[in-house]
Motif scaffolding. Structure first.
Motif, PDB file in Angstrom:
ATOM      1  N   ARG A 204      21.148  43.741  60.797  1.00  0.00           N
ATOM      2  CA  ARG A 204      21.154  43.473  62.238  1.00  0.00           C
ATOM      3  C   ARG A 204      19.751  43.585  62.817  1.00  0.00           C
ATOM      4  N   ASP A 205      19.026  44.632  62.447  1.00  0.00           N
ATOM      5  CA  ASP A 205      17.667  44.817  62.963  1.00  0.00           C
ATOM      6  C   ASP A 205      16.732  43.721  62.475  1.00  0.00           C
ATOM      7  N   ASP A 206      16.919  43.293  61.224  1.00  0.00           N
ATOM      8  CA  ASP A 206      16.084  42.232  60.660  1.00  0.00           C
ATOM      9  C   ASP A 206      16.361  40.901  61.351  1.00  0.00           C
ATOM     10  N   LEU A 207      17.618  40.667  61.703  1.00  0.00           N
ATOM     11  CA  LEU A 207      17.968  39.434  62.410  1.00  0.00           C
ATOM     12  C   LEU A 207      17.505  39.453  63.861  1.00  0.00           C
ATOM     13  N   ALA A 208      17.419  40.654  64.430  1.00  0.00           N
ATOM     14  CA  ALA A 208      17.019  40.765  65.834  1.00  0.00           C
ATOM     15  C   ALA A 208      15.523  40.543  66.012  1.00  0.00           C
ATOM     16  N   ALA A 209      14.721  41.156  65.166  1.00  0.00           N
ATOM     17  CA  ALA A 209      13.269  41.081  65.386  1.00  0.00           C
ATOM     18  C   ALA A 209      12.474  41.269  64.106  1.00  0.00           C
ATOM     19  N   GLY A 210      13.064  41.050  62.959  1.00  0.00           N
ATOM     20  CA  GLY A 210      12.368  41.273  61.701  1.00  0.00           C
ATOM     21  C   GLY A 210      11.957  39.992  61.017  1.00  0.00           C
ATOM     22  N   PRO A 211      11.414  40.095  59.815  1.00  0.00           N
ATOM     23  CA  PRO A 211      10.965  38.911  59.072  1.00  0.00           C
ATOM     24  C   PRO A 211      12.080  37.907  58.803  1.00  0.00           C
ATOM     25  N   LEU A 212      13.310  38.390  58.632  1.00  0.00           N
ATOM     26  CA  LEU A 212      14.402  37.465  58.339  1.00  0.00           C
ATOM     27  C   LEU A 212      14.636  36.503  59.493  1.00  0.00           C
ATOM     28  N   ARG A 213      14.485  36.984  60.716  1.00  0.00           N
ATOM     29  CA  ARG A 213      14.686  36.094  61.861  1.00  0.00           C
ATOM     30  C   ARG A 213      13.735  34.904  61.802  1.00  0.00           C
ATOM     31  N   ALA A 214      12.465  35.171  61.509  1.00  0.00           N
ATOM     32  CA  ALA A 214      11.488  34.095  61.404  1.00  0.00           C
ATOM     33  C   ALA A 214      11.789  33.195  60.213  1.00  0.00           C
ATOM     34  N   SER A 215      12.215  33.794  59.102  1.00  0.00           N
ATOM     35  CA  SER A 215      12.512  33.024  57.899  1.00  0.00           C
ATOM     36  C   SER A 215      13.688  32.076  58.120  1.00  0.00           C
ATOM     37  N   LEU A 216      14.751  32.568  58.756  1.00  0.00           N
ATOM     38  CA  LEU A 216      15.892  31.700  59.037  1.00  0.00           C
ATOM     39  C   LEU A 216      15.537  30.648  60.087  1.00  0.00           C
ATOM     40  N   GLY A 217      14.611  30.992  60.976  1.00  0.00           N
ATOM     41  CA  GLY A 217      14.190  30.051  62.000  1.00  0.00           C
ATOM     42  C   GLY A 217      13.498  28.825  61.448  1.00  0.00           C
ATOM     43  N   GLU A 218      13.019  28.899  60.210  1.00  0.00           N
ATOM     44  CA  GLU A 218      12.427  27.736  59.553  1.00  0.00           C
ATOM     45  C   GLU A 218      13.494  26.745  59.082  1.00  0.00           C
ATOM     46  N   LEU A 219      14.751  27.193  59.034  1.00  0.00           N
ATOM     47  CA  LEU A 219      15.818  26.400  58.431  1.00  0.00           C
ATOM     48  C   LEU A 219      16.960  26.074  59.386  1.00  0.00           C
ATOM     49  N   LEU A 220      17.174  26.934  60.384  1.00  0.00           N
ATOM     50  CA  LEU A 220      18.309  26.800  61.289  1.00  0.00           C
ATOM     51  C   LEU A 220      17.830  26.634  62.719  1.00  0.00           C
ATOM     52  N   ALA A 221      18.691  26.102  63.570  1.00  0.00           N
ATOM     53  CA  ALA A 221      18.389  26.017  64.993  1.00  0.00           C
ATOM     54  C   ALA A 221      18.429  27.419  65.605  1.00  0.00           C
ATOM     55  N   PRO A 222      17.608  27.689  66.633  1.00  0.00           N
ATOM     56  CA  PRO A 222      17.608  29.026  67.239  1.00  0.00           C
ATOM     57  C   PRO A 222      18.989  29.539  67.638  1.00  0.00           C
ATOM     58  N   PRO A 223      19.867  28.710  68.234  1.00  0.00           N
ATOM     59  CA  PRO A 223      21.200  29.230  68.566  1.00  0.00           C
ATOM     60  C   PRO A 223      21.995  29.655  67.330  1.00  0.00           C
ATOM     61  N   GLU A 224      21.726  29.037  66.185  1.00  0.00           N
ATOM     62  CA  GLU A 224      22.434  29.418  64.963  1.00  0.00           C
ATOM     63  C   GLU A 224      21.951  30.770  64.444  1.00  0.00           C
ATOM     64  N   VAL A 225      20.677  31.037  64.589  1.00  0.00           N
ATOM     65  CA  VAL A 225      20.157  32.352  64.216  1.00  0.00           C
ATOM     66  C   VAL A 225      20.725  33.413  65.145  1.00  0.00           C
ATOM     67  N   ASP A 226      20.763  33.111  66.443  1.00  0.00           N
ATOM     68  CA  ASP A 226      21.347  34.053  67.407  1.00  0.00           C
ATOM     69  C   ASP A 226      22.819  34.318  67.097  1.00  0.00           C
ATOM     70  N   ALA A 227      23.538  33.266  66.724  1.00  0.00           N
ATOM     71  CA  ALA A 227      24.964  33.436  66.409  1.00  0.00           C
ATOM     72  C   ALA A 227      25.152  34.300  65.166  1.00  0.00           C
ATOM     73  N   THR A 228      24.235  34.212  64.210  1.00  0.00           N
ATOM     74  CA  THR A 228      24.310  35.051  63.014  1.00  0.00           C
ATOM     75  C   THR A 228      24.138  36.522  63.384  1.00  0.00           C
ATOM     76  N   LEU A 229      23.183  36.792  64.262  1.00  0.00           N
ATOM     77  CA  LEU A 229      23.002  38.149  64.766  1.00  0.00           C
ATOM     78  C   LEU A 229      24.260  38.623  65.498  1.00  0.00           C
ATOM     79  N   HIS A 230      24.828  37.771  66.324  1.00  0.00           N
ATOM     80  CA  HIS A 230      26.024  38.145  67.088  1.00  0.00           C
ATOM     81  C   HIS A 230      27.184  38.462  66.154  1.00  0.00           C
ATOM     82  N   ARG A 231      27.370  37.658  65.103  1.00  0.00           N
ATOM     83  CA  ARG A 231      28.472  37.922  64.161  1.00  0.00           C
ATOM     84  C   ARG A 231      28.273  39.259  63.450  1.00  0.00           C
ATOM     85  N   THR A 232      27.023  39.574  63.119  1.00  0.00           N
ATOM     86  CA  THR A 232      26.738  40.853  62.470  1.00  0.00           C
ATOM     87  C   THR A 232      27.039  42.011  63.416  1.00  0.00           C
TER      88      THR A 232
END
Length: 261
Positions: A204-232
């Protein structure tokens, strides 16, 4: 020829190959298509990737080019390959389950996902394995909730030649809307347990503001990254696995994929 030290080293099923090394070979090696994989809904090729450095190593890989993806009404066209890679990156950050190294790169049929091919027992799948490998399948089930996996068939969970379970085929994941469809419902309504919860809090912390958020942002739309955080966050708040009935209410669709294997 036998005994020739210059011959390439085939590492397709080598469980000792470190993920970082597997990624490096897949990203930088020469990719050669060997043939089409049978019974695939999208263009899926068996390929050989040859490292050009002094190791002269060869590995087998599964290559899924974007332009071979069958259009889906609910996923953006040409986005499935990136979702395969996003699933691998999230699994690595989380620490489970085992997804073979997967990269996004150019190839003979254009840009696509390239995943290390691992040897497996074709007689084994989720339905034959779950009763004896409960801990691993609890992790797979939690992972599928986080990535919103819309297609966890039994045959997407494989027993490697080294005795470890690994999971594949995550192209229809990370949708913003609830899409969970899986054959793994053995744990519905069960508490997560402290081990899974600790790992998910870190995720959850990595998806909120960690390296994983930036890494997924290279592949997914921002709302999809946010939704992943929300599901977690939602999974942690519930502190239990979802139920099939809850999934039907949210998706208005059957909770199982078809075919089941």
């Amino acid at each position: 020829m036998p005994g020739d030290e210059r011959a390439p080293k085939l590492a397709a099923a080598d469980p000792a190959l470190e993920p970082a090394e597997g990624e490096r070979i897949l990203e930088t090696g020469v990719l050669e298509v060997l043939g089409l994989m049978p019974r695939s809904s999208n263009a899926t090729y068996l390929a050989k990737v040859r490292s050009e450095d002094d190791t002269d190593r060869e590995v087998l890989a599964i290559y899924k080019p974007r332009r071979g993806e069958r259009p889906l009404w609910d996923f953006p066209e040409g986005s499935l390959a990136a979702r395969e890679v996003a699933s691998y990156r999230l699994a690595r950050a989380l620490g489970w389950p085992t997804v073979p190294p997967t990269v996004l790169r150019d190839g003979p049929e254009g840009t696509g996902s390239v995943q290390l091919f691992r040897g497996f027992d074709p007689a084994e799948h989720a339905f034959t394995l779950v009763a004896e490998r409960v801990g691993e399948f609890r992790r797979i089930a939690a992972f599928d909730v986080v990535i919103n996996n819309a297609d966890r068939k039994g045959g997407h969970t494989l027993l490697g030649e080294d005795g470890r379970i690994f999971v594949i085929d995550h192209g229809v994941s990370f949708h913003r809307e609830p899409k969970l469809r899986t054959v793994i419902w053995e744990f519905e309504a069960e508490p997560l347990g402290e081990v899974l919860r600790t790992d998910l809090l870190r995720l959850r912390d990595d998806l909120a503001a960690g390296p994983l958020r930036a890494s997924l942002g290279e592949l997914l739309a921002p709302p999809e990254v946010d939704a992943t955080l929300h599901r977690t966050e939602r999974l942690l708040e519930a502190n239990s696995f979802p139920t099939a009935d809850q999934t039907v209410e949210e998706t208005d669709m059957p909770p199982y994929p078809w075919p089941a294997i």
